[in-house]
Structure formats: structure tokens, C-alpha cells
Design a protein around this motif. Structure first.
Motif, mmCIF file in Angstrom:
data_model
loop_
_atom_site.group_PDB
_atom_site.id
_atom_site.type_symbol
_atom_site.label_atom_id
_atom_site.label_comp_id
_atom_site.label_asym_id
_atom_site.label_seq_id
_atom_site.Cartn_x
_atom_site.Cartn_y
_atom_site.Cartn_z
ATOM 1 N N ARG A 1 43.758 102.672 -41.361
ATOM 2 C CA ARG A 1 43.209 102.060 -42.390
ATOM 3 C C ARG A 1 43.569 103.111 -43.524
ATOM 4 N NH1 ARG A 1 37.205 100.622 -41.492
ATOM 5 N NH2 ARG A 1 36.821 99.588 -39.719
ATOM 6 N N ASP B 1 31.872 83.208 -50.437
ATOM 7 C CA ASP B 1 31.373 82.428 -49.643
ATOM 8 C C ASP B 1 31.611 83.353 -48.172
ATOM 9 O OD1 ASP B 1 30.573 81.859 -47.075
ATOM 10 O OD2 ASP B 1 31.823 79.901 -46.665
ATOM 11 N N LEU B 2 30.151 85.219 -48.514
ATOM 12 C CA LEU B 2 30.066 86.007 -47.225
ATOM 13 C C LEU B 2 29.784 85.659 -45.830
ATOM 14 C CD1 LEU B 2 28.497 88.754 -49.688
ATOM 15 C CD2 LEU B 2 31.065 88.306 -49.032
ATOM 16 N N ARG B 3 29.523 84.531 -45.633
ATOM 17 C CA ARG B 3 29.200 83.963 -43.683
ATOM 18 C C ARG B 3 30.213 85.026 -43.314
ATOM 19 N NH1 ARG B 3 28.035 77.841 -44.109
ATOM 20 N NH2 ARG B 3 29.349 78.591 -45.253
ATOM 21 N N PRO B 4 30.121 85.382 -41.695
ATOM 22 C CA PRO B 4 30.786 85.853 -41.283
ATOM 23 C C PRO B 4 31.726 84.608 -40.562
ATOM 24 C CG PRO B 4 28.469 87.026 -40.432
ATOM 25 C CD PRO B 4 28.663 86.020 -41.869
ATOM 26 N N GLU B 5 31.086 83.897 -39.777
ATOM 27 C CA GLU B 5 32.135 83.138 -39.217
ATOM 28 C C GLU B 5 32.726 81.748 -40.403
ATOM 29 O OE1 GLU B 5 28.359 82.997 -39.787
ATOM 30 O OE2 GLU B 5 26.962 81.217 -40.672
ATOM 31 N N GLU C 1 43.002 94.285 -43.347
ATOM 32 C CA GLU C 1 41.334 93.803 -43.789
ATOM 33 C C GLU C 1 41.449 92.792 -43.450
ATOM 34 O OE1 GLU C 1 41.193 96.180 -47.525
ATOM 35 O OE2 GLU C 1 40.895 98.298 -45.961
ATOM 36 N N GLU D 1 41.926 92.292 -56.210
ATOM 37 C CA GLU D 1 40.025 93.135 -56.275
ATOM 38 C C GLU D 1 41.226 94.101 -54.903
ATOM 39 O OE1 GLU D 1 37.916 93.279 -56.902
ATOM 40 O OE2 GLU D 1 37.341 94.541 -55.316
ATOM 41 N N GLY E 1 35.153 83.330 -41.851
ATOM 42 C CA GLY E 1 36.149 83.436 -41.438
ATOM 43 C C GLY E 1 37.373 84.061 -43.118
ATOM 44 N N GLY F 1 39.267 89.300 -41.468
ATOM 45 C CA GLY F 1 37.914 88.799 -42.171
ATOM 46 C C GLY F 1 37.282 89.911 -42.680
ATOM 47 N N TRP F 2 37.548 91.108 -43.337
ATOM 48 C CA TRP F 2 36.286 91.789 -44.340
ATOM 49 C C TRP F 2 37.059 90.915 -45.639
ATOM 50 C CZ3 TRP F 2 37.783 97.712 -44.686
ATOM 51 C CH2 TRP F 2 37.957 97.779 -42.865
ATOM 52 N N PRO F 3 35.779 90.920 -46.578
ATOM 53 C CA PRO F 3 35.467 90.197 -47.595
ATOM 54 C C PRO F 3 35.801 91.242 -48.220
ATOM 55 C CG PRO F 3 32.996 90.970 -46.888
ATOM 56 C CD PRO F 3 34.285 91.131 -46.255
ATOM 57 N N SER F 4 35.408 90.650 -49.818
ATOM 58 C CA SER F 4 35.651 91.271 -51.084
ATOM 59 C C SER F 4 35.170 91.136 -52.191
ATOM 60 C CB SER F 4 37.394 91.671 -51.521
ATOM 61 O OG SER F 4 37.683 90.239 -52.320
ATOM 62 N N ALA F 5 35.124 91.982 -53.856
ATOM 63 C CA ALA F 5 34.066 91.181 -54.262
ATOM 64 C C ALA F 5 34.757 89.937 -55.188
ATOM 65 C CB ALA F 5 33.978 92.816 -55.710
#
Ligand SMILES: Cc1cc2nc3c(=O)[nH]c(=O)nc-3n(C[C@H](O)[C@H](O)[C@H](O)COP(=O)(O)OP(=O)(O)OC[C@H]3O[C@@H](n4cnc5c(N)ncnc54)[C@H](O)[C@@H]3O)c2cc1C
Ligand code: SF4
Ligand code: FES
Ligand code: FES
Lengths: 192, 330
Positions: free
Chosen positions: A60, A133-137, A121, A150, A139, A125-129
Motif C-alpha cells: 500500500r 455511487d458508493l454501493r459496493p456491488e 486501490e 482526486e 464495483g 473497488g475502493w471509492p474516492s471522494a
């Protein structure tokens, strides 16, 4: 019981082991540059504010200026010197070369290590600011220029080569991610 | 920097025992704040106890269907966790609004809560500062304070707490759990940070030597529809000058439930209870949202150069609650 203020530590860097005595006050950044002659990692601010010292720790991206070398013992450290595969440049390195993702080059090792971490990252599937759409499904979000900016905002560039840095990161991502799912190249990547 | 000894703790009782009652000892987690403050000389510990390898790095669903978040979970892992994204999106957004990708990979939940203020006088050893050096004075009140507190400050200190994460936790009624030599304890996030009063150097209600072990979030249906918005002086990688964490449950055009907390306006994340009282039961319209913000900011006591925060917080409240209400109507 008087405890020591220095220790002999073993660092794992780019697949090699280095054993050295360190004063506990030594940061990982200073150990790399001053003690191990791995000067690819740069010191900009020494306060976590610029990203020039970015290295991968246990895969990381992190800043080397805000961790003590003694606390990095037992962890796998990858610096800019360790990202290429022998003579074959890492795709992110190649993209920075192809697209002139730098001017003076001082921030570049940090940019490249950061981009390698950022692309992993994103692939995980990590989101960023910048992700709506934050829903894990859902992707990984589309890797738009806004997403790249960002995700790379922890790396400042005094020469403001930002436009070509964003292009280089996008190109590097393309070599891996823009292949249609299930193609030969795609499955090879996943197997690797 | 002062010389220090370094020990790695293997388990929770071991960490508590190693730190002991020594005022010159500190827990080291990600180090992103402590190492920085040791470089500037604000922190001068003689002993560090590294807690990063403690088995406190998990996020689990609790028996009552809330969430339990270990103290050494990194900010990155917290933000990316599927249950957090699904059930407490405001928390994911707050964490992702802070620092950078590199720093979030290092920073932990416990360290984030206990990070110190970014007041420039606090980190400048050539200046007086009541928080760093009790009784020496507060130069910010007559000096540089455009990003200082407008709520809950005192004539002894006007610094703000810099955490984004803590603002979301305040809205979500998070509880901080800790361990001491005398056993475990817990404190709701709303009581974690002490009022400034005359003792700005006393920041939290944690007993001396306490190790934060985990947080719990109660189940919160309203949190599924929540949002964090942060205003800063550049687009990314900067501390807030004002922020809001909000959750809204609108039914048939009426606010059924609401949670609101403000960031970068006080020495702690500011739960906006006066605003919530106006909201609950009222029509979910712009006028209500403005009235809610006004009710909360009525207590504001701005300094010469930070009155803009009163307007900023009103605009943020109206905008974010308006968006949440509109989405609920779809
Ligand atoms: C350039 C920069 C930009 C930043 N921007 C933002 C931002 O925009 N928003 C934001 O919210 N934050 C920001 N931060 C702050 C960052 O989020 C914090 O530094 C980080 O969360 C601290 O976590 P850590 O694990 O590194 O703590 P450390 O530095 O290891 O510790 C901080 C304090 O907490 C104590 N501590 C740590 N863990 C425990 C525990 N389990 N129990 C008891 N005590 C403990 C330590 O003793 C120390 O006093 C920024 C930091 C930097 C350097
Ligand atoms: S505002 Fe608080 S932290 Fe800043 S100088 Fe005054 S006393 Fe110190
Ligand atoms: S030198 Fe480490 S972030 Fe600037
Ligand atoms: S290329 Fe010069 S600092 Fe980035």
C-alpha cells in the motif's frame, strides 16, 4: 530497566534484506536515503504534505517521512528502485515516459509509486471522494480524469505537470483495465 | 527530536501495561500526526508503544445489527468497507474527504479521533499557546484565526478539531470503547471531547493511559440516507473550513428523522441538536432547512475574521439537506 533509544533492525526493501543499527528517531525516508543509498525516494516537505516520499509498504502507498524506520521492521517496502521488472519498466513508469508526466522530475518517483498504489486501490473497488455511487456491488467507478485527480491529490508537483500526469495514469490504467472483461490479456493479468 | 525507546505491543493488556501511567509515554499508531508533532517538538515522548499490530483491525456487525470498528482499522479500510458504504455512507464520505490516499492507508481510527488541532500557533514553539503551554495565552484570538471556532470556544482557546471522520461519528451516535489498567470503559463520541473552558490542554474524557480499542455504531435506519460535504480552500487534500454530516428520513414530504453534525466550527465535532429539533416533524422544504441552520448558528460567537463560517454553515445545511430531501422524494 533502561531501554535503548536505538536498535539493530532488518528492513525488507525491494525483495532484499538490510540489517542496520538505527537511532529510533530515524524516519524510513532518512534510512532509505541517508543509510541505504536508495535516493530515488525524495524528500519534499518532511511533513506528509507533498507525497514526494511515497513508497509502498506491504503493497500500500504510504509516506516514508511520517514513519519511523524501526516501526517498518518486518514490513515489505517497495521504493521506486524496485518497481521495474529487471530492464522492463513498470507500466506506470513507461506511461510517465511516453506522455512526459514530469518536468524537473523531483516529484516523479513519488507520483509513480502513488499511481501504482492508486490503481491497485481502484481495481480493488475502493471509492474516492470523487465517486458518486458508493454501493459496493457497483464495483470500481469509471476511472475519469476527475477520479484520477482526486486519487492522486496527495502528490504535489511544483512544476505543475498535472495534465500529463493525469494522462500517464490513465494510460497506465488502460494497459490493465480498459481491456474488455474476459479477454486473454485480462485473464493473464488476473493470474499474474 | 528527543530520544525515545520503542516497544511493540502484542495484545491489548500488554499495550496498556507497557504504557503504564507514564506521562512521557505515547501510543504510536499510523504516526501521521504523532511523528509530525514530534518533529516540530510539540510532542516530546520518551517512550513509544506501537499499537499497530494489535488485533484490533476488524470491522464486524454487532448482535444488535450495529457495527463494531477496531481502533487500528486504517482510514482506507474503514472507507472501503461494504457495510459502511451501504449503511453509513456519510462515514465513508467523511473519511475519503480527509488527507490523501497515502495518509489514509497509514492513519487509524484511534489516531484520527485523537489527532491534535492544526492551529498554526499550536505547532509553532516560538509562540505562546494555552493548549500546548497552559497559561501562556492565546495569540489566535487577536491574530490569525480565519479557520478557528465560532461555536463553543472560550477566551482561552478558539482552535477547531480537524477530524472529518469524527463529524460523521458524531452524527451517527458512535461510542468509543477503551481499555485501562483498571478495566474497560466507554464514552459516547458526544462526550469524548471536553468543553474548552479554562483548560484547553485537557482535550478528552479518556482516563490517563487509556487505549482506544474500538468504536461501536448503533443500528441507524436514517443513516442509510446520509451525506458528508466539506468546504476547503483547495479542491482536495486540505483541512475543512466548514463541513456537515447529515442524515434525513423524509416521509410524505415531512422530516421523520434527522441527524446533523458540523465540522471545523468548534473544538469538537458539533452535533447540531437545535437544528435537529427544528427539522423533525417539519415540512422538508428549504425554509425549514434554513431555520434549522439559523437555530444552531444562533449560538455562534465569531471572531474578527471568521464570521464567514456562520453563512457557510447555513448554506451547507440548506444545500445538503435539500439534496437529501430531493433524493428521498424520487
Ligand atoms: C498533510 C496532512 C493532511 C491531513 N488532512 C486531513 C484532513 O483533511 N482531514 C482529517 O480528518 N485529517 C487529516 N489529517 C490527519 C490524519 O487524519 C491524522 O493524522 C490521522 O488520522 C491520525 O491517525 P494515526 O493512526 O496516524 O495517529 P498517530 O499519529 O499514530 O496518533 C495520534 C494520537 O493518537 C494517539 N493514539 C493513536 N492510537 C491510539 C489508540 N488506539 N488509543 C489511544 N491513543 C491512540 C497517539 O498516542 C497520538 O497522540 C491530515 C494529516 C496530514 C499529515
Ligand atoms: S487557539 Fe488554542 S491552539 Fe491556537 S493558539 Fe489559541 S490556545 Fe493555542
Ligand atoms: S516528504 Fe513526505 S510527504 Fe513530503
Ligand atoms: S516535475 Fe518538477 S515537481 Fe513535479
Amino acid at each position: 530497566m533502561a531501554l535503548p533509544t536505538s536498535s539493530v533492525i532488518t528492513l525488507h526493501i525491494n525483495g532484499e534484506k538490510f540489517t542496520l543499527p538505527v537511532d529510533h528517531r530515524t524516519t524510513l525516508l532518512d534510512a532509505l536515503r541517508e543509510r541505504l543509498d536508495l535516493t530515488g525516494t525524495k524528500k519534499g516537505c518532511d511533513q506528509g504534505q507533498c507525497g514526494a516520499c511515497t513508497v509502498l509498504v506491504d503493497g500500500r502507498r504510504t509516506v516514508a517521512c511520517l514513519q519511523f524506520a524501526v516501526a517498518a521492521e518486518g514490513r515489505e517496502v517497495t521504493t521506486i528502485e524496485g518497481v521495474a521488472d529487471g530492464e522492463r519498466l513498470h507500466p506506470v513508469q513507461q506511461a510517465f515516459l511516453d506522455l512526459d508526466g514530469y518536468q524537473c522530475g523531483y516529484c516523479t518517483p513519488g507520483q509513480i509509486c502513488s499511481a501504482i498504489g492508486a490503481l491497485q486501490e481502484h481495481a480493488a473497488g475502493w471509492p474516492s471522494a470523487a465517486t458518486d455511487d458508493l454501493r459496493p456491488e457497483s464495483g470500481p467507478p469509471p476511472l475519469t480524469a476527475e477520479e484520477i485527480r482526486e486519487r492522486m491529490s496527495g502528490n504535489l508537483c511544483r512544476c505543475a505537470a498535472y495534465a500529463s500526469i493525469v494522462d500517464a495514469v490513465a494510460q497506465a490504467a488502460g494497459t490493465r483495465a480498459i481491456q474488455p472483461a474476459g479477454t486473454q490479456a485480462d485473464s493473464e493479468e488476473q493470474a499474474a | 527530536m528527543k530520544e525515545f525507546t520503542y516497544q511493540k505491543a502484542a495484545d491489548v493488556p500488554g499495550a496498556v501495561a507497557l504504557l503504564g501511567a507514564d506521562p512521557d509515554a505515547r501510543f504510536l499508531a499510523g504516526g501521521t500526526n504523532l511523528v509530525d508533532l514530534m518533529k516540530s517538538g510539540v510532542e516530546r515522548p520518551a517512550r513509544l508503544v506501537d499499537v499497530r499490530e494489535l488485533p484490533l483491525d476488524r470491522i464486524e456487525t454487532t448482535a444488535d445489527d450495529g457495527l463494531r470498528i477496531g481502533a487500528t482499522v486504517t482510514n482506507s479500510d474503514l472507507a472501503a468497507h461494504p457495510e459502511v458504504r451501504r449503511r453509513y455512507p456519510v462515514l465513508t464520505q467523511a473519511v475519503l474527504a480527509g488527507a490523501s490516499g497515502q495518509l489514509r492507508n497509514m492513519a487509524t481510527v484511534g489516531g484520527n479521533l485523537l489527532q491534535r488541532t492544526r492551529c498554526a500557533y499550536f505547532t509553532d514553539l516560538t509562540k505562546p499557546c494555552n493548549k500546548r503551554d497552559p497559561g501562556s495565552g492565546c495569540p489566535a484570538i487577536r491574530g490569525e484565526h480565519h479557520n478557528h471556532a465560532v461555536l463553543g470556544a472560550s477566551s482561552h482557546c478558539v482552535a477547531v478539531h480537524p477530524s472529518d471522520m469524527a463529524v460523521a461519528l458524531a452524527a451517527l451516535d458512535g461510542v468509543v470503547h477503551y481499555e485501562t489498567a483498571d478495566g474497560p470503559g466507554e464514552v459516547p463520541i458526544g462526550w469524548l471531547y471536553l468543553p474548552v473552558a479554562e483548560t484547553p490542554h485537557r482535550e478528552t474524557a479518556l482516563p490517563p493511559g487509556a487505549l482506544i480499542t474500538h468504536l461501536t455504531l448503533p443500528p441507524s435506519p436514517v443513516a442509510a440516507h446520509s451525506r458528508y460535504r466539506k468546504v476547503r480552500e483547495r479542491a482536495s487534500y486540505a483541512f475543512a473550513i466548514g463541513s456537515i454530516a447529515a442524515a434525513l428520513d423524509v416521509r410524505d414530504g415531512v422530516v421523520h428523522d434527522a441527524r446533523v453534525a458540523f465540522g471545523a466550527v468548534a473544538s469538537r465535532p458539533w452535533r447540531a441538536r437545535a437544528a435537529e429539533r427544528i427539522l423533525i416533524g417539519a415540512q422538508a422544504v428549504t425554509e425549514t432547512f434554513g431555520a434549522a441552520a439559523d437555530a444552531e448558528m444562533a449560538a455562534a460567537r465569531p471572531l474578527a475574521h471568521n464570521a464567514y463560517k456562520v453563512t457557510l454553515m447555513r448554506n451547507l445545511t440548506v444545500a445538503v439537506l435539500g439534496e437529501l430531501a430531493e433524493e428521498a422524494g424520487r
